[in-house]
Design a protein around this motif. Sequence first.
Motif, PDB file in Angstrom:
ATOM      1  N   GLU A 225      -3.189  16.831   0.666  1.00 22.66           N
ATOM      2  CA  GLU A 225      -2.553  16.878  -0.650  1.00 22.66           C
ATOM      3  C   GLU A 225      -3.019  17.974  -1.382  1.00 22.66           C
ATOM      4  O   GLU A 225      -4.286  18.023  -1.782  1.00 22.66           O
TER       5      GLU A 225
ATOM      6  N   TRP B 158      -3.148   9.548   4.898  1.00 19.44           N
ATOM      7  CA  TRP B 158      -3.256   9.894   3.634  1.00 19.44           C
ATOM      8  C   TRP B 158      -1.857   9.767   3.162  1.00 19.44           C
ATOM      9  O   TRP B 158      -1.106  10.644   3.568  1.00 19.44           O
ATOM     10  N   PRO B 159      -1.326   9.240   2.017  1.00 21.67           N
ATOM     11  CA  PRO B 159      -1.710   8.142   1.718  1.00 21.67           C
ATOM     12  C   PRO B 159      -0.693   7.034   2.422  1.00 21.67           C
ATOM     13  O   PRO B 159       0.504   6.902   2.189  1.00 21.67           O
ATOM     14  N   ASP B 160      -1.328   6.181   3.171  1.00 21.16           N
ATOM     15  CA  ASP B 160      -0.578   5.068   3.855  1.00 21.16           C
ATOM     16  C   ASP B 160      -1.362   3.751   4.072  1.00 21.16           C
ATOM     17  O   ASP B 160      -2.420   3.864   4.652  1.00 21.16           O
TER      18      ASP B 160
ATOM     19  N   PRO C  30      -5.399   2.696   6.081  1.00 22.61           N
ATOM     20  CA  PRO C  30      -6.217   2.986   5.072  1.00 22.61           C
ATOM     21  C   PRO C  30      -7.205   4.189   5.198  1.00 22.61           C
ATOM     22  O   PRO C  30      -7.603   4.274   6.325  1.00 22.61           O
ATOM     23  N   GLN C  31      -7.668   4.642   4.214  1.00 22.80           N
ATOM     24  CA  GLN C  31      -8.772   5.684   4.093  1.00 22.80           C
ATOM     25  C   GLN C  31      -9.889   5.421   4.337  1.00 22.80           C
ATOM     26  O   GLN C  31     -10.804   6.123   5.013  1.00 22.80           O
TER      27      GLN C  31
END
Length: 122
Positions: A97, A61-63, A67-68
């Motif tokens: 986050e 997260w967030p990359d 992906p999630q």
Amino acid sequence: MIGKLSAVVLDCPDPTALAGFYAELVGGTVKVEDESWVELHREGGQQISFQLAPALRAPRWPDPEHPQQFHLDVAVERAELDAAQDRVIALGATLLEGDNDGERNWRVFADPAGHPFCLCAC
């Protein structure tokens, strides 16, 4: 409508452990089919299943390179949000986050296998 959603299935390296994590998070009864498939049965017929995936490439997260894939939102009373955060971290979750000092009504976490989920104030 073609059909009825029967379960959400999460790939993970340890289905029994991850089912236990989600049982603590959202309630339900864990049913171990075998080492490669575990189910979490909830009131109202909701089911989350956990499938063995030893080579799981966990999301980050967030990359966008990792992906999630999907995420779950878990509703929590706003007054209980801090306590809920402490509990999920004690269960093995990782805070990814925060809520920007209360500016947002959600916090993003990763479960012990790396799947993102949010605690959302309601």
